[in-house]
Design a protein around this motif. Structure first.
Motif, PDB file in Angstrom:
ATOM      1  N   THR A 274       0.838  -1.209   0.000  1.00  0.00           N
ATOM      2  CA  THR A 274       0.000   0.000   0.000  1.00  0.00           C
ATOM      3  C   THR A 274       0.868   1.253   0.000  1.00  0.00           C
ATOM      4  O   THR A 274       0.586   2.207  -0.734  1.00  0.00           O
ATOM      5  CB  THR A 274      -0.951  -0.010   1.210  1.00  0.00           C
ATOM      6  OG1 THR A 274      -1.787  -1.169   1.119  1.00  0.00           O
ATOM      7  CG2 THR A 274      -1.810   1.245   1.266  1.00  0.00           C
ATOM      8  N   ALA A 275       1.923   1.259   0.790  1.00  0.00           N
ATOM      9  CA  ALA A 275       2.812   2.425   0.855  1.00  0.00           C
ATOM     10  C   ALA A 275       3.498   2.665  -0.493  1.00  0.00           C
ATOM     11  O   ALA A 275       3.618   3.819  -0.939  1.00  0.00           O
ATOM     12  CB  ALA A 275       3.853   2.236   1.955  1.00  0.00           C
TER      13      ALA A 275
ATOM     14  N   ARG B  27       2.399   1.686  -3.473  1.00  0.00           N
ATOM     15  CA  ARG B  27       1.319   2.112  -4.384  1.00  0.00           C
ATOM     16  C   ARG B  27       1.000   3.593  -4.188  1.00  0.00           C
ATOM     17  O   ARG B  27       0.950   4.366  -5.143  1.00  0.00           O
ATOM     18  CB  ARG B  27       0.102   1.228  -4.102  1.00  0.00           C
ATOM     19  CG  ARG B  27      -1.143   1.570  -4.852  1.00  0.00           C
ATOM     20  CD  ARG B  27      -2.301   0.669  -4.381  1.00  0.00           C
ATOM     21  NE  ARG B  27      -3.570   1.251  -4.674  1.00  0.00           N
ATOM     22  CZ  ARG B  27      -4.167   1.192  -5.863  1.00  0.00           C
ATOM     23  NH1 ARG B  27      -3.596   0.571  -6.848  1.00  0.00           N
ATOM     24  NH2 ARG B  27      -5.334   1.751  -6.049  1.00  0.00           N
ATOM     25  N   ASP B  28       0.812   3.994  -2.935  1.00  0.00           N
ATOM     26  CA  ASP B  28       0.456   5.380  -2.633  1.00  0.00           C
ATOM     27  C   ASP B  28       1.584   6.344  -2.973  1.00  0.00           C
ATOM     28  O   ASP B  28       1.345   7.436  -3.492  1.00  0.00           O
ATOM     29  CB  ASP B  28       0.064   5.534  -1.163  1.00  0.00           C
ATOM     30  CG  ASP B  28      -1.230   4.822  -0.821  1.00  0.00           C
ATOM     31  OD1 ASP B  28      -1.974   4.415  -1.750  1.00  0.00           O
ATOM     32  OD2 ASP B  28      -1.500   4.653   0.392  1.00  0.00           O
ATOM     33  N   ARG B  29       2.816   5.946  -2.694  1.00  0.00           N
ATOM     34  CA  ARG B  29       3.955   6.828  -2.987  1.00  0.00           C
ATOM     35  C   ARG B  29       4.113   7.014  -4.494  1.00  0.00           C
ATOM     36  O   ARG B  29       4.362   8.126  -4.970  1.00  0.00           O
ATOM     37  CB  ARG B  29       5.232   6.296  -2.373  1.00  0.00           C
ATOM     38  CG  ARG B  29       6.393   7.272  -2.580  1.00  0.00           C
ATOM     39  CD  ARG B  29       7.592   6.892  -1.750  1.00  0.00           C
ATOM     40  NE  ARG B  29       8.647   7.848  -1.941  1.00  0.00           N
ATOM     41  CZ  ARG B  29       8.969   8.798  -1.075  1.00  0.00           C
ATOM     42  NH1 ARG B  29       8.295   8.930   0.049  1.00  0.00           N
ATOM     43  NH2 ARG B  29       9.971   9.633  -1.323  1.00  0.00           N
TER      44      ARG B  29
ATOM     45  N   ARG C  79       1.837   6.872  -6.723  1.00  0.00           N
ATOM     46  CA  ARG C  79       0.718   7.735  -7.137  1.00  0.00           C
ATOM     47  C   ARG C  79       1.049   9.205  -6.856  1.00  0.00           C
ATOM     48  O   ARG C  79       0.865  10.077  -7.703  1.00  0.00           O
ATOM     49  CB  ARG C  79      -0.542   7.294  -6.398  1.00  0.00           C
ATOM     50  CG  ARG C  79      -1.795   8.008  -6.805  1.00  0.00           C
ATOM     51  CD  ARG C  79      -2.991   7.426  -6.022  1.00  0.00           C
ATOM     52  NE  ARG C  79      -4.222   7.948  -6.518  1.00  0.00           N
ATOM     53  CZ  ARG C  79      -4.905   7.450  -7.543  1.00  0.00           C
ATOM     54  NH1 ARG C  79      -4.467   6.386  -8.174  1.00  0.00           N
ATOM     55  NH2 ARG C  79      -6.028   7.994  -7.936  1.00  0.00           N
ATOM     56  N   LYS C  80       1.559   9.474  -5.658  1.00  0.00           N
ATOM     57  CA  LYS C  80       1.914  10.848  -5.279  1.00  0.00           C
ATOM     58  C   LYS C  80       3.119  11.354  -6.073  1.00  0.00           C
ATOM     59  O   LYS C  80       3.219  12.550  -6.360  1.00  0.00           O
ATOM     60  CB  LYS C  80       2.197  10.925  -3.783  1.00  0.00           C
ATOM     61  CG  LYS C  80       0.953  10.804  -2.931  1.00  0.00           C
ATOM     62  CD  LYS C  80       1.277  10.784  -1.457  1.00  0.00           C
ATOM     63  CE  LYS C  80       0.016  10.476  -0.665  1.00  0.00           C
ATOM     64  NZ  LYS C  80       0.300  10.005   0.676  1.00  0.00           N
TER      65      LYS C  80
ATOM     66  N   ARG D  91      -1.785   8.256 -14.166  1.00  0.00           N
ATOM     67  CA  ARG D  91      -1.598   8.068 -12.722  1.00  0.00           C
ATOM     68  C   ARG D  91      -2.189   6.735 -12.265  1.00  0.00           C
ATOM     69  O   ARG D  91      -1.627   6.052 -11.406  1.00  0.00           O
ATOM     70  CB  ARG D  91      -2.212   9.232 -11.954  1.00  0.00           C
ATOM     71  CG  ARG D  91      -1.904   9.167 -10.457  1.00  0.00           C
ATOM     72  CD  ARG D  91      -2.492  10.313  -9.711  1.00  0.00           C
ATOM     73  NE  ARG D  91      -3.956  10.172  -9.716  1.00  0.00           N
ATOM     74  CZ  ARG D  91      -4.783  11.042  -9.164  1.00  0.00           C
ATOM     75  NH1 ARG D  91      -4.335  12.125  -8.581  1.00  0.00           N
ATOM     76  NH2 ARG D  91      -6.088  10.833  -9.198  1.00  0.00           N
TER      77      ARG D  91
ATOM     78  N   THR E 127      -0.098   3.713 -10.603  1.00  0.00           N
ATOM     79  CA  THR E 127      -0.514   3.155  -9.320  1.00  0.00           C
ATOM     80  C   THR E 127      -0.628   1.632  -9.408  1.00  0.00           C
ATOM     81  O   THR E 127      -0.130   0.899  -8.542  1.00  0.00           O
ATOM     82  CB  THR E 127      -1.853   3.775  -8.888  1.00  0.00           C
ATOM     83  OG1 THR E 127      -1.711   5.198  -8.836  1.00  0.00           O
ATOM     84  CG2 THR E 127      -2.298   3.261  -7.537  1.00  0.00           C
TER      85      THR E 127
ATOM     86  N   GLU F 272       1.797  -1.225  -7.570  1.00  0.00           N
ATOM     87  CA  GLU F 272       1.218  -2.274  -6.729  1.00  0.00           C
ATOM     88  C   GLU F 272       1.636  -3.657  -7.228  1.00  0.00           C
ATOM     89  O   GLU F 272       1.990  -4.534  -6.435  1.00  0.00           O
ATOM     90  CB  GLU F 272      -0.302  -2.155  -6.707  1.00  0.00           C
ATOM     91  CG  GLU F 272      -0.963  -3.212  -5.835  1.00  0.00           C
ATOM     92  CD  GLU F 272      -2.465  -3.023  -5.731  1.00  0.00           C
ATOM     93  OE1 GLU F 272      -3.042  -3.608  -4.800  1.00  0.00           O
ATOM     94  OE2 GLU F 272      -3.064  -2.315  -6.559  1.00  0.00           O
TER      95      GLU F 272
END
Length: 189
Positions: A8-9, A11-13, A15-16, A145, A149, A153
């Motif tokens: 999750t971290a 994936r989120d990073r 994306r950001k 994006r 993402t 993942e």
């Protein structure tokens, strides 16, 4: 942080990272370098820069796909060839590492196959065809994006999952038309 939290971290990073100015390939690789001990220096991120936009905006393989391959390679890739005085034995071992079960090509093959399954293509020019005349528009950025993402993942899942299980998966589409039954000779299969 457990593996699910790391995925999750990452994936989120990734994306950001896209909104921070990284290109598609850099987004994925940077997120993995941040959360996984690859043993590689941070400067490794430089390797991903040219893959943005399907290699310098040429439109070939999507940079997010390339970034995922680089990220998985940073953890599971080979750093040297098999050594053996007998050249034939060394070649057979190299082929086993790549084609065998487990085999590295089975792991890497999942990246383009899974992303193609979801997005219909792996070529940047095909994935982004509707935005070719308005490349920098918001809809294009949002679409890319999402691909970034998903690629991050997938890379994280391949990196953090059980290596033998993942690298024993059946081949998806591939240029050698390899299938798990009937692979013979030269140590493949």
């Amino acid at each position: 942080m457990n593996d699910t939290e790391k995925i999750t971290a990452i994936r989120d990073r990734a994306r950001k990272n896209f909104s921070r100015g990284f290109n598609c390939a850099e987004c994925v690789l940077e997120a993995v370098l941040e959360h996984v001990d690859t043993g590689l220096p941070r400067e490794t991120l430089r390797l991903a820069t040219g893959f943005g936009g399907g290699v310098g905006l040429f439109g070939d393989t999507c940079g997010a796909v390339s970034g995922a391959v680089l990220a998985v390679g940073a953890v599971h890739g080979r750093s040297e060839l098999p050594e053996n005085e007998d050249r034939k034995a060394a070649m057979e071992e190299a082929a086993r590492q790549l084609y065998g079960r487990p085999g590295l090509y089975r792991m890497f093959n999942q990246i383009p196959n899974r992303l193609k399954e979801k997005y219909g293509h792996t070529l940047c020019r095909d994935i982004t065809a509707q935005w070719q005349d308005q490349w920098l528009c918001r809809d294009h950025a949002l679409h890319c994006r999402e691909i970034i993402t998903d690629a991050a993942e997938l890379a994280a899942t391949l990196i953090l999952g059980d290596r033998d299980t993942i690298s024993s998966a059946p081949f998806g589409a591939n240029v050698e038309k390899l299938r798990d039954s009937g692979i013979k000779c030269t140590g493949k299969g």
